[in-house]
Design a protein around this motif. Structure first.
Motif, mmCIF file in Angstrom:
data_model
loop_
_atom_site.group_PDB
_atom_site.id
_atom_site.type_symbol
_atom_site.label_atom_id
_atom_site.label_comp_id
_atom_site.label_asym_id
_atom_site.label_seq_id
_atom_site.Cartn_x
_atom_site.Cartn_y
_atom_site.Cartn_z
ATOM 1 N N GLU A 184 -11.991 13.536 -4.620
ATOM 2 C CA GLU A 184 -11.698 12.971 -3.303
ATOM 3 C C GLU A 184 -10.265 12.447 -3.241
ATOM 4 O OE1 GLU A 184 -14.661 10.029 -2.603
ATOM 5 O OE2 GLU A 184 -16.041 11.432 -1.623
ATOM 6 N N ASP A 185 -9.824 11.794 -4.302
ATOM 7 C CA ASP A 185 -8.445 11.301 -4.320
ATOM 8 C C ASP A 185 -7.451 12.464 -4.289
ATOM 9 O OD1 ASP A 185 -6.474 9.104 -4.687
ATOM 10 O OD2 ASP A 185 -6.089 10.153 -6.569
ATOM 11 N N TRP A 186 -7.766 13.528 -4.999
ATOM 12 C CA TRP A 186 -6.864 14.686 -5.031
ATOM 13 C C TRP A 186 -6.805 15.368 -3.664
ATOM 14 C CZ3 TRP A 186 -7.339 20.079 -4.575
ATOM 15 C CH2 TRP A 186 -6.245 20.823 -5.047
ATOM 16 N N PHE A 187 -7.952 15.478 -2.991
ATOM 17 C CA PHE A 187 -7.981 16.144 -1.690
ATOM 18 C C PHE A 187 -7.371 15.281 -0.585
ATOM 19 C CE2 PHE A 187 -11.325 19.102 -3.299
ATOM 20 C CZ PHE A 187 -10.780 20.275 -2.827
ATOM 21 N N PHE A 188 -7.820 14.040 -0.472
ATOM 22 C CA PHE A 188 -7.537 13.256 0.730
ATOM 23 C C PHE A 188 -6.375 12.277 0.573
ATOM 24 C CE2 PHE A 188 -12.205 14.122 0.881
ATOM 25 C CZ PHE A 188 -12.134 15.098 1.860
ATOM 26 N N ASN A 189 -5.977 11.957 -0.647
ATOM 27 C CA ASN A 189 -4.827 11.073 -0.836
ATOM 28 C C ASN A 189 -3.587 11.827 -1.317
ATOM 29 O OD1 ASN A 189 -6.333 8.816 -0.067
ATOM 30 N ND2 ASN A 189 -7.035 8.429 -2.161
ATOM 31 N N GLN A 190 -3.796 12.789 -2.203
ATOM 32 C CA GLN A 190 -2.664 13.565 -2.706
ATOM 33 C C GLN A 190 -2.439 14.859 -1.938
ATOM 34 O OE1 GLN A 190 -3.788 13.923 -6.876
ATOM 35 N NE2 GLN A 190 -2.363 12.280 -7.415
ATOM 36 N N GLY A 191 -3.329 15.215 -1.054
ATOM 37 C CA GLY A 191 -3.152 16.426 -0.259
ATOM 38 C C GLY A 191 -3.197 17.704 -1.063
ATOM 39 N N GLY A 192 -3.891 17.694 -2.201
ATOM 40 C CA GLY A 192 -4.011 18.911 -3.002
ATOM 41 C C GLY A 192 -2.864 19.142 -3.958
ATOM 42 N N ARG A 193 -2.038 18.125 -4.187
ATOM 43 C CA ARG A 193 -0.893 18.291 -5.088
ATOM 44 C C ARG A 193 -0.697 17.001 -5.871
ATOM 45 N NH1 ARG A 193 4.152 19.460 -1.726
ATOM 46 N NH2 ARG A 193 4.972 20.194 -3.723
ATOM 47 N N GLY A 194 -0.980 17.049 -7.171
ATOM 48 C CA GLY A 194 -0.739 15.851 -7.955
ATOM 49 C C GLY A 194 -1.477 15.873 -9.277
ATOM 50 N N ALA A 195 -1.189 14.854 -10.078
ATOM 51 C CA ALA A 195 -1.823 14.697 -11.386
ATOM 52 C C ALA A 195 -2.951 13.682 -11.283
ATOM 53 C CB ALA A 195 -0.798 14.247 -12.420
ATOM 54 N N GLN A 196 -3.987 13.906 -12.088
ATOM 55 C CA GLN A 196 -5.132 13.015 -12.155
ATOM 56 C C GLN A 196 -5.413 12.697 -13.622
ATOM 57 O OE1 GLN A 196 -7.066 11.508 -9.838
ATOM 58 N NE2 GLN A 196 -5.823 12.311 -8.135
ATOM 59 N N PRO A 197 -5.913 11.499 -13.890
ATOM 60 C CA PRO A 197 -6.214 11.166 -15.290
ATOM 61 C C PRO A 197 -7.299 12.076 -15.852
ATOM 62 C CG PRO A 197 -7.087 9.504 -13.797
ATOM 63 C CD PRO A 197 -6.220 10.387 -12.975
ATOM 64 N N SER A 198 -7.120 12.432 -17.093
ATOM 65 C CA SER A 198 -8.094 13.304 -17.744
ATOM 66 C C SER A 198 -9.450 12.614 -17.838
ATOM 67 C CB SER A 198 -7.592 13.679 -19.141
ATOM 68 O OG SER A 198 -8.573 14.400 -19.842
ATOM 69 N N ARG A 199 -10.495 13.413 -17.845
ATOM 70 C CA ARG A 199 -11.856 12.878 -17.944
ATOM 71 C C ARG A 199 -12.254 12.630 -19.392
ATOM 72 N NH1 ARG A 199 -14.612 10.733 -16.412
ATOM 73 N NH2 ARG A 199 -16.541 11.627 -15.600
ATOM 74 N N GLY A 200 -11.316 12.724 -20.301
ATOM 75 C CA GLY A 200 -11.574 12.370 -21.691
ATOM 76 C C GLY A 200 -11.668 13.552 -22.625
ATOM 77 N N LEU A 303 -0.901 23.870 -3.920
ATOM 78 C CA LEU A 303 -2.116 23.393 -4.585
ATOM 79 C C LEU A 303 -1.908 23.403 -6.095
ATOM 80 C CD1 LEU A 303 -4.899 25.269 -2.550
ATOM 81 C CD2 LEU A 303 -4.063 22.946 -2.211
ATOM 82 N N TRP A 304 -1.880 22.224 -6.705
ATOM 83 C CA TRP A 304 -1.814 22.154 -8.159
ATOM 84 C C TRP A 304 -2.415 20.831 -8.628
ATOM 85 C CZ3 TRP A 304 1.065 18.194 -10.365
ATOM 86 C CH2 TRP A 304 2.037 17.594 -9.566
ATOM 87 N N LEU A 305 -3.122 20.915 -9.735
ATOM 88 C CA LEU A 305 -3.768 19.749 -10.342
ATOM 89 C C LEU A 305 -3.437 19.741 -11.822
ATOM 90 C CD1 LEU A 305 -5.721 17.348 -10.539
ATOM 91 C CD2 LEU A 305 -7.600 19.001 -10.725
ATOM 92 N N ALA A 306 -2.837 18.646 -12.266
ATOM 93 C CA ALA A 306 -2.502 18.471 -13.682
ATOM 94 C C ALA A 306 -3.319 17.311 -14.237
ATOM 95 C CB ALA A 306 -1.008 18.201 -13.846
ATOM 96 N N PHE A 307 -3.966 17.543 -15.364
ATOM 97 C CA PHE A 307 -4.735 16.489 -16.020
ATOM 98 C C PHE A 307 -3.808 15.733 -16.975
ATOM 99 C CE2 PHE A 307 -8.021 19.511 -14.783
ATOM 100 C CZ PHE A 307 -8.953 18.666 -14.195
ATOM 101 N N ALA A 308 -3.713 14.419 -16.760
ATOM 102 C CA ALA A 308 -2.874 13.567 -17.607
ATOM 103 C C ALA A 308 -3.725 13.031 -18.748
ATOM 104 C CB ALA A 308 -2.287 12.426 -16.786
ATOM 105 N N ALA A 309 -3.383 13.439 -19.955
ATOM 106 C CA ALA A 309 -4.188 13.066 -21.122
ATOM 107 C C ALA A 309 -3.952 11.612 -21.503
ATOM 108 C CB ALA A 309 -3.852 13.979 -22.289
ATOM 109 N N GLY A 310 -4.997 10.989 -22.026
ATOM 110 C CA GLY A 310 -4.872 9.639 -22.552
ATOM 111 C C GLY A 310 -4.319 9.648 -23.967
#
Length: 321
Positions: A184-200, A303-310
């Protein structure tokens, strides 16, 4: 009386040879007349040729005198003036057409602003510059606003029991609330472009990516292609197996002419994305958490999604390397 056949051959020969001589004797008186007639015609022809030459010379002499005279010069001047007049008329017509095609713009009156006006302008520009990022962020956030209902329905459906018999390219696994919040954050706040924290873990990131692919597939149909960047054959193999399991795909769904393409180098991915946009298609770029940096050309795509590793994921990746 003897017959004609009784004549001997010598007599016959002499009689036949006398015939042309007789004819020549008859025509010989006309030859002097013909000679006189021919001489007379030749003399007349020579006289005519001489007269023609004399007349030609006289004509040339008259033309020279005419050019040297005032009347001849006046005629030449008149012809030149007429030619210049025609040229000038054509030039004026071209000038009129050019002037008619011009767009006349009134020059604005420039007034030097006072120092107080300059201060007001600086304050207004600073206010506008501070508001610009907010407006841009709002515009980006509204990218998927028309499709919000479809996206939220799909996310809600993904939280239910997994449908292991769903059609290919539909999610056959379920995701939890944290995955829903990430999407939801990627779709509605970042507009389909951005990095998101990795799910582990990488498998969890792949599951979230599979849900994203399923939603984008509903939005764009066959007009999109998923491009995955994960340097290393082992990582790419893990992505392929995870997406196959989550979306019900086969090996034929991976490749340059299929729905998902795997890349080890970002340069090749950017080149592929450029070709897709040239054909009017939409590239969906997914970047593995093991990638330390994001290439600047990737940021230009919609449209791009990058997972930011911990920290722990980066540590495990260093050990793996």
């Amino acid at each position: 009386m003897p017959d004609d056949t009784d004549l001997n051959p010598a007599e016959q020969t002499s009689s036949t040879s006398d015939a042309p001589e007789a004819e020549q004797t008859k025509t010989s008186p006309a030859e002097p007349l013909l000679q006189l007639a021919l001489k007379d015609l030749q003399a007349r022809r020579d006289a005519l040729d001489q007269e023609i030459q004399d007349l030609t010379q006289r004509k040339q002499q008259l033309e020279a005198e005419l050019k040297a005279s005032f009347a001849g010069q006046s005629d030449a001047i008149a012809r030149r003036v007429k030619g210049f007049q025609e040229y000038l008329g054509g030039a004026l017509q071209d000038l009129v057409q050019s002037v008619e095609s011009l767009e006349l713009v009134v020059q604005p009156l420039v007034v030097q602003p006072s120092p107080l006006d300059q201060l007001d302008q600086q304050a207004a520009s600073s206010q506008a510059s501070s508001d610009a990022p907010i407006a841009a962020a709002v515009a980006v956030a509204d990218t998927f606003k028309p499709d919000a209902r479809l996206i939220r329905d799909a996310l809600e459906r993904f939280q239910q029991q997994p449908d292991v018999y769903a059609d290919p390219w539909n999610l056959r696994r379920s995701i939890d609330a944290r995955d829903i919040g990430l999407l939801e954050d990627w779709f509605f706040n970042q507009g389909g472009r951005g990095a998101q924290p990795s799910r582990g873990t990488r498998p969890r990131n792949i599951l979230v990516s599979a849900a994203l692919i399923a939603i984008v597939g509903e939005l764009y149909g066959e007009q999109f292609q998923c491009l995955v960047l994960a340097g290393g054959p082992e990582r790419l193999g893990e992505w392929r197996r995870g997406l196959q399991d989550a979306l019900g795909l086969g090996r034929e769904d991976f490749g340059p002419n299929s729905g998902i393409v795997l890349f080890e180098r970002p340069e090749a991915l950017v080149e592929r994305a450029d070709r897709l946009e040239e054909r009017g298609e939409v590239p969906l770029i997914l970047i593995d958490a093991a990638e330390r940096t994001i290439e600047i050309p990737v940021l230009q795509f919609p449209l791009w999604l990058a997972f930011a590793a911990g920290p722990s994921e980066r540590f495990e990746d260093d050990d793996f390397l």
